[in-house]
Scaffold this active site. Sequence first.
Site, PDB file in Angstrom:
ATOM      1  N   GLU A  78      -1.845  -5.283  -3.898  1.00  0.00           N
ATOM      2  CA  GLU A  78      -0.881  -4.524  -3.110  1.00  0.00           C
ATOM      3  C   GLU A  78       0.234  -5.437  -2.594  1.00  0.00           C
ATOM      4  OE1 GLU A  78      -3.628  -0.875  -1.407  1.00  0.00           O
ATOM      5  OE2 GLU A  78      -3.381  -2.663  -0.169  1.00  0.00           O
ATOM      6  N   ASP A 113       0.833  -1.202   0.000  1.00  0.00           N
ATOM      7  CA  ASP A 113       0.000   0.000   0.000  1.00  0.00           C
ATOM      8  C   ASP A 113       0.870   1.255   0.000  1.00  0.00           C
ATOM      9  OD1 ASP A 113      -2.526   1.523   0.409  1.00  0.00           O
ATOM     10  OD2 ASP A 113      -1.656   1.921   2.366  1.00  0.00           O
TER      11      ASP A 113
END
Length: 233
Positions: free
Chosen positions: A127, A55
């Site tokens: 991610e 992320d």
Amino acid sequence: MSARKSEAHFAALEAHFDYRFNDRDLLAEALTHASALTAQSKAQRSYERLEFLGDRVLGLIVAEQLCVRFPDAGESGLAPRLNALVNRAACARAARRAELGPALKLSPSEAQQGGREKEQILADACEAVIAALYLDGGFEPARAFVLKFWGEAFDAVQRLPRDAKTALQEWAAAKKRTLTYELMERTGPEHAPRFAVEARVEGYAPTRGVGGSKREAERAAAAAFLAEVGADG
């Protein structure tokens, strides 16, 4: 999933990514959902830790690209675009383009419940894969992945709604849904505060925006919501 089938999926993904992993265990971890772990697999991990790192890596890559693509834009022009590109829906779309679904390691019950197509699982795995690429080969493989599978999404944010809050208010009113904004966090010193705000529309998942003022953060949250639901403002 058998070891042979996993290897075949890994090879196909590497060809699709145009990158060969030095440590395929990282890729395996990035594709392992928590449901697939059992008491006999204590040495293994799900993708959750990699998702946390991915992320942050994704945010850096997207922020860098926005600064390159919009050299004259200030934070008020960059923040809404960042929020539109770094959210669950955008990550899930990229995961589908990257063909991560078939390679996910899920429990039989999760797979039967359509886990390979669930937006949250796809977004998290995407991610995690970015983090795996970063740890295995550094920033460049991670950047190449994002540029390849987010490509047209960058083009989509060329035009920014003039006033995302107004656009979202009109959209919510047309849907007869209540719209509210909630301040979630205020950080930073008094002279340079940072605000995090969620835009909440009845019946929809909230979206978050950040900015140097509450109004700026609200605009970013509104723009992120509009991008996630596919509204053009």
